[in-house]
Design an enzyme around this catalytic site. Structure first.
Site, short mmCIF file in Angstrom:
data_model
loop_
_atom_site.label_atom_id
_atom_site.label_comp_id
_atom_site.label_asym_id
_atom_site.label_seq_id
_atom_site.Cartn_x
_atom_site.Cartn_y
_atom_site.Cartn_z
CG ASP A 147 2.87 -14.59 -1.36
OD1 ASP A 147 2.12 -14.17 -2.25
OD2 ASP A 147 2.64 -14.45 -0.14
CD GLN B 72 -1.77 -11.08 3.30
OE1 GLN B 72 -2.03 -11.95 2.50
NE2 GLN B 72 -1.43 -9.86 2.93
CE LYS C 201 -3.37 -13.21 -1.07
NZ LYS C 201 -2.29 -13.05 -0.10
#
Length: 292
Positions: A119, A96, A52
């Site tokens: 997300d 995460q 990322k």
């Protein structure tokens, strides 16, 4: 049979994003800023977050990585989430997953400002997606939709079978594939307890496999000319590899591929598109595209 190249498609999209960012900055606008919270040292999560950061560089974004050890308390994590919510320089951020067992994942997700939830996991974004309102769509389903569009694969009126019902892939994918402005398909969701799973797959024009079981989809489950999208990424032992393992999809590729009109490989199919979609969401967050 045509191979769907997610790696090449993602590179092309990142180049398009980078050009748009260049124009925004040249016009005096703000460079998009993506932050990531990483807890512990899980190998898969480490790799994903590293990729990322690399993708942010390729897109011309600013990126921040915030690390915590495995023993971080829920309150400490919630305090950092609030800090990112209040930081006007951060356009979007991710926490995460998975998180350590002593932390309530849903509580953390709920605490994220949905306007920065790139997300697409916050209930506000999930709800807006379900009724077809503009929002951040979770990265893997968005990546799959993008591949289907870029390869000109007809989805309207087609029978689409989704294997798996997770909140991250299966459920949102089903919602999107049935919606008129996205898939416009006839959708069936199958899972490990579905009695007629093989029969459903044999009738499918499009199979999206996200069940998390290596080589689960075999040739006898796929009709001639079907489109097969493999979301599976399971690490399996492979003594011939330097790392000692390889990534294996949910589809038994060698025997299924000859029957398909289109198929995604693993790796190099859906995976690169997931990170690329996160970049698309971050750009939208920076432009305040969905939420003012």
């Amino acid at each position: 049979m045509q191979l769907i190249d997610g790696k090449a498609t993602a590179a092309q999209i990142k180049a398009e994003i980078a050009e748009e960012v260049r124009q925004i900055v040249a016009g005096g606008g703000k460079r998009p800023h993506l932050a990531a919270i990483l807890v512990g040292h899980d190998g898969g999560s480490e790799t994903y977050v590293k990729n990322k950061v690399i993708a942010c560089e390729a897109c011309g974004f600013k990126s921040s990585l915030i690390r915590f050890e495995e023993d971080v308390t829920e309150d400490e994590l919630l305090a950092k989430v609030k800090e990112l919510n209040d930081d006007d320089d951060v356009d979007g951020y991710i926490v995460q997953l998975p998180l350590p067992k002593h932390i309530d994942e849903q509580k953390i997700i709920m605490a994220i400002d949905y306007r920065k939830d790139v997300d697409g996991f916050h209930p506000v974004n999930v709800g807006r997606m379900a009724i077809g309102l503009p929002c951040f769509i979770s990265a893997t389903p968005l990546g799959i939709l993008t591949l289907l569009r870029r390869y000109g694969i007809e989805t309207s009126g087609r029978k689409c079978v989704i294997l798996g019902r997770s909140n991250i892939v299966g459920k949102p994918m089903a919602q999107l594939m049935m919606q008129k402005q996205y898939g416009d398909s006839t959708v069936t969701v199958c899972h490990s307890h579905s009695k007629t799973l093989k029969e459903e797959c044999r009738e499918a024009d499009i199979i999206i496999a996200a069940i998390g079981r290596p080589d689960f989809v075999t040739a006898d489950m796929v009709k001639e000319g079907a489109v097969v999208i493999d979301v599976g990424t399971t690490r399996v032992t492979d003594a011939t590899r330097k790392s000692g393992f390889r990534l294996n999809g949910d589809v038994k590729f060698d025997e299924v591929a000859p029957k398909c009109s289109f198929i995604t490989p693993v790796p190099g199919g859906v995976g690169p598109m997931t990170i690329c979609s996160l970049m698309k969401n971050t750009l939208a967050a920076g432009k305040k595209e969905y939420y003012k």
